[in-house]
Motif scaffolding. Structure first.
Motif, mmCIF file in Angstrom:
data_model
loop_
_atom_site.group_PDB
_atom_site.id
_atom_site.type_symbol
_atom_site.label_atom_id
_atom_site.label_comp_id
_atom_site.label_asym_id
_atom_site.label_seq_id
_atom_site.Cartn_x
_atom_site.Cartn_y
_atom_site.Cartn_z
ATOM 1 N N SER A 141 18.494 34.239 70.020
ATOM 2 C CA SER A 141 19.032 32.897 69.818
ATOM 3 C C SER A 141 19.218 32.271 71.195
ATOM 4 O O SER A 141 19.041 32.933 72.215
ATOM 5 C CB SER A 141 20.372 32.956 69.083
ATOM 6 O OG SER A 141 21.400 33.355 69.970
ATOM 7 N N GLN A 173 18.110 29.939 66.189
ATOM 8 C CA GLN A 173 19.550 30.077 65.984
ATOM 9 C C GLN A 173 19.820 30.561 64.556
ATOM 10 O O GLN A 173 20.666 31.397 64.328
ATOM 11 C CB GLN A 173 20.248 28.735 66.229
ATOM 12 C CG GLN A 173 21.735 28.849 66.463
ATOM 13 C CD GLN A 173 22.073 29.585 67.750
ATOM 14 O OE1 GLN A 173 21.404 29.438 68.760
ATOM 15 N NE2 GLN A 173 23.104 30.388 67.714
ATOM 16 N N GLN A 174 19.095 30.007 63.624
ATOM 17 C CA GLN A 174 19.168 30.356 62.209
ATOM 18 C C GLN A 174 17.781 30.222 61.635
ATOM 19 O O GLN A 174 16.995 29.413 62.146
ATOM 20 C CB GLN A 174 20.116 29.411 61.456
ATOM 21 C CG GLN A 174 21.576 29.637 61.717
ATOM 22 C CD GLN A 174 22.080 30.939 61.102
ATOM 23 O OE1 GLN A 174 21.649 31.322 60.017
ATOM 24 N NE2 GLN A 174 22.959 31.620 61.801
ATOM 25 N N ARG A 192 19.491 24.112 65.938
ATOM 26 C CA ARG A 192 18.759 24.398 64.689
ATOM 27 C C ARG A 192 17.776 23.292 64.334
ATOM 28 O O ARG A 192 17.534 23.011 63.169
ATOM 29 C CB ARG A 192 19.725 24.654 63.543
ATOM 30 C CG ARG A 192 20.647 25.817 63.789
ATOM 31 C CD ARG A 192 21.608 26.036 62.636
ATOM 32 N NE ARG A 192 22.440 27.179 62.929
ATOM 33 C CZ ARG A 192 23.755 27.105 63.074
ATOM 34 N NH1 ARG A 192 24.383 25.957 62.946
ATOM 35 N NH2 ARG A 192 24.444 28.185 63.330
#
Length: 169
Positions: free
Chosen positions: A139, A107-108, A149
């Motif tokens: 993602s 996601q990040q 995350r």
């Protein structure tokens, strides 16, 4: 009789949780991010999944066979060693890598700025032309532990080939 090369596909998967206090290393690139991946080695999910794909395609088991989890010898190990070991084992079995396609699921952080360096690192470790190595990211649109995350995963497909015996074509 016409004989074709022995083509095989291997798939690799790896996932690690994100924690404070560790560098984030993916594809041999240290990425600026406040958390890194937990693992016996440097936790590089892309390298781990790549090594597993090569081992699987060449019939050489998986990472756990060659680098048993929990073995203190692997603490802090640069995961590039796993990739080169897998490549060496494949070559000792008569196989050469043809190409690798990798997907990192996170996601990040945003990984696109690091793709080219990841590709170059993999191409160097695998002794492949750059156009035979692909890295992309996806993602989970906020779903699951990856979407929250809490971790990062990687999936890799590798094509390996064992040429036919001389004179068989």
């Amino acid at each position: 009789m016409l004989t074709f090369p022995d083509l095989r596909v291997g798939s690799g998967f790896d996932v690690h949780p994100l924690v404070e206090g560790r560098p984030l290393v993916i594809g041999g690139v240290t990425i600026p991010y406040p958390r890194g991946l937990v693992g016996d080695s440097d936790g590089d999910v892309l390298y781990h999944a790549t090594a597993d794909a090569i081992l699987g395609g060449s019939g050489n088991g998986d990472l756990g066979v060659h680098f048993p989890p929990g073995d203190t010898r692997w603490v802090g190990l640069d995961s590039g060693v796993l990739v080169t070991t897998a490549r060496t084992l494949a070559e000792q079995s008569g196989f050469r890598l043809v190409n690798v396609d990798a997907t990192v699921v996170a996601q990040q952080p945003k990984l696109r700025p690091f793709f080219e360096e990841m590709r170059m690192n993999l191409a160097r470790l695998l002794d492949l032309d750059l156009d035979r190595v692909n890295v992309k990211a996806k993602s989970t649109d906020g779903l699951g532990f990856l979407g929250r995350r809490e971790g990062i995963a990687a999936l890799v497909t590798a094509l390996v080939a064992r040429p036919p015996a001389p004179g068989s074509i």
